[in-house]
Write a protein that holds these residues in place. Structure first.
Motif, PDB file in Angstrom:
ATOM      1  N   GLY A 147       0.989  -1.224   0.160  1.00  0.00           N
ATOM      2  CA  GLY A 147       0.067   0.423   0.369  1.00  0.00           C
ATOM      3  C   GLY A 147       0.969   1.118   0.101  1.00  0.00           C
ATOM      4  O   GLY A 147       0.833   1.535  -0.814  1.00  0.00           O
ATOM      5  N   ARG A 148       1.860   1.740   0.838  1.00  0.00           N
ATOM      6  CA  ARG A 148       2.329   2.544   1.602  1.00  0.00           C
ATOM      7  C   ARG A 148       3.896   2.576   0.381  1.00  0.00           C
ATOM      8  O   ARG A 148       4.018   1.773   0.379  1.00  0.00           O
ATOM      9  CB  ARG A 148       2.781   2.858   2.845  1.00  0.00           C
ATOM     10  CG  ARG A 148       2.004   4.414   3.191  1.00  0.00           C
ATOM     11  CD  ARG A 148       2.134   4.605   4.556  1.00  0.00           C
ATOM     12  NE  ARG A 148       2.996   5.654   5.487  1.00  0.00           N
ATOM     13  CZ  ARG A 148       3.283   6.197   6.492  1.00  0.00           C
ATOM     14  NH1 ARG A 148       3.062   5.158   7.021  1.00  0.00           N
ATOM     15  NH2 ARG A 148       3.635   7.385   6.269  1.00  0.00           N
ATOM     16  N   ARG A 192       8.307   0.043   6.687  1.00  0.00           N
ATOM     17  CA  ARG A 192       7.813   0.280   6.275  1.00  0.00           C
ATOM     18  C   ARG A 192       8.216  -0.028   4.808  1.00  0.00           C
ATOM     19  O   ARG A 192       7.550  -0.801   3.872  1.00  0.00           O
ATOM     20  CB  ARG A 192       7.994   1.332   5.716  1.00  0.00           C
ATOM     21  CG  ARG A 192       6.498   1.657   4.750  1.00  0.00           C
ATOM     22  CD  ARG A 192       6.693   3.070   3.698  1.00  0.00           C
ATOM     23  NE  ARG A 192       6.773   4.654   4.651  1.00  0.00           N
ATOM     24  CZ  ARG A 192       6.388   5.839   4.112  1.00  0.00           C
ATOM     25  NH1 ARG A 192       6.599   5.829   2.713  1.00  0.00           N
ATOM     26  NH2 ARG A 192       6.543   6.877   4.811  1.00  0.00           N
ATOM     27  N   TRP A 196       7.056  -3.382   2.809  1.00  0.00           N
ATOM     28  CA  TRP A 196       6.557  -2.912   0.716  1.00  0.00           C
ATOM     29  C   TRP A 196       7.541  -4.251   0.789  1.00  0.00           C
ATOM     30  O   TRP A 196       6.761  -4.555  -0.931  1.00  0.00           O
ATOM     31  CB  TRP A 196       7.992  -1.404   0.503  1.00  0.00           C
ATOM     32  CG  TRP A 196       7.415  -1.270  -0.614  1.00  0.00           C
ATOM     33  CD1 TRP A 196       6.419  -0.221  -0.891  1.00  0.00           C
ATOM     34  CD2 TRP A 196       8.256  -1.803  -1.988  1.00  0.00           C
ATOM     35  NE1 TRP A 196       6.495   0.116  -2.963  1.00  0.00           N
ATOM     36  CE2 TRP A 196       7.627  -1.078  -3.408  1.00  0.00           C
ATOM     37  CE3 TRP A 196       9.302  -2.571  -2.036  1.00  0.00           C
ATOM     38  CZ2 TRP A 196       8.543  -1.062  -4.756  1.00  0.00           C
ATOM     39  CZ3 TRP A 196      10.069  -2.206  -3.442  1.00  0.00           C
ATOM     40  CH2 TRP A 196       9.612  -1.907  -4.684  1.00  0.00           C
TER      41      TRP A 196
END
Ligand code: CU1
Ligand code: CU1
Length: 272
Positions: A147-148, A192, A196
């Motif tokens: 998502g990010r 993150r 990812w």
């Protein structure tokens, strides 16, 4: 003096030497011992024993020691190999050269996440995932599916600007540089990247994906950058604190290394 380079600048021969050294450690069994060690040090904030590897001030010195040991293992295969780092603020797509078939291989396929290209694809026959948290023995990735997007340079700089290393309650709730870099608060840096990449990278057995080392090498470089930016700041806590590794306390599993021993990397390696 070992010089750790940006992976984007490695020559074809340097990429090949790194991959071959990793494959040799896998073949002789030493690689999987690193995966086992890492998985043993994944803990929650509420674990009753001392937190060492994650969610604690010693996140950075623990991984610095862990990376040094892995780099020494690589050098026992080929003395010229050093850990490369992945600057994910620049090489930020699934099309970046780090994911090439000549280096770490590409994304996982959509049906089951299996990596099918490069030296670590199951089909290449040299990378069975043995230390695992489920039945799947193949390397998996889902690049960008979390998502990010990967962090930006501005986000990195905002965390590097934080002058205090860490603070109470010394866990994933803390304010300060370490916890923002680790990614439990704020812009979310280190965590993150694990999300990812996806696949094994989101688990305690994340070193099953060789990109683990390149990601953590960049985290280690960012700590070194922070140290230079804040010469009067230092590791905290400075003295005895329950369930927290303080400056001069030894870290498991080595029991011979303290955070203080890990503060100056320059006698062991430098960053290009
Ligand atoms: Cu870790
Ligand atoms: Cu990590």
């Amino acid at each position: 003096m070992a010089v750790r380079k940006n992976q984007a600048n490695l020559t074809a021969a340097e990429k090949r030497d790194f991959v071959n050294a990793v494959l040799e450690l896998k073949r002789n069994g030493r690689y999987d011992a690193f995966v086992t060690t890492h998985n043993a040090f994944i803990m929650s904030d509420t674990d009753t024993s001392e937190r060492v590897g994650h969610r604690s001030p010693s996140f950075l010195p623990w991984h610095r020691r862990f990376l040094l040991e892995f780099e020494q293992a690589l050098q026992s295969v080929n003395a010229d190999v050093t850990l490369p780092y992945w600057d994910w603020t620049v090489d930020r797509t699934a099309g970046s050269s780090i994911w090439g078939a000549d280096f770490l291989g590409g994304n996982g396929r959509s049906s089951d996440g299996q990596v099918t290209t490069g030296p670590f694809a199951a089909s290449a026959g040299k990378w069975a995932v043995s230390v695992r948290v489920d039945s799947r023995s193949y390397l998996r990735r889902a690049l960008g599916a979390g998502g990010r997007p990967l962090p930006t340079r501005a986000e990195v700089d905002s965390v590097l600007a934080m002058p205090v290393y860490d603070m109470a309650p010394w866990n994933s709730l803390s304010d300060g540089f370490r916890n923002h870099l680790e990614g439990w608060r704020g812009v979310n840096l280190h965590n993150r990247i694990h999300v990812w990449v996806g696949g094994q990278m989101t688990t305690g057995v994340s070193p099953n994906d060789p990109v683990f080392w390149l990601h953590h090498c960049f985290i280690d470089k960012l700590w070194a950058d922070w140290q230079r930016l804040h010469p009067t700041s230092t590791y905290l806590p400075a003295s005895g604190t329950p369930d927290v590794v303080y400056l001069r306390e030894t870290m498991k599993p080595w029991n011979d290394t303290t955070p203080a021993d890990m503060l100056d990397h320059t006698s062991r390696y430098t960053y290009a």
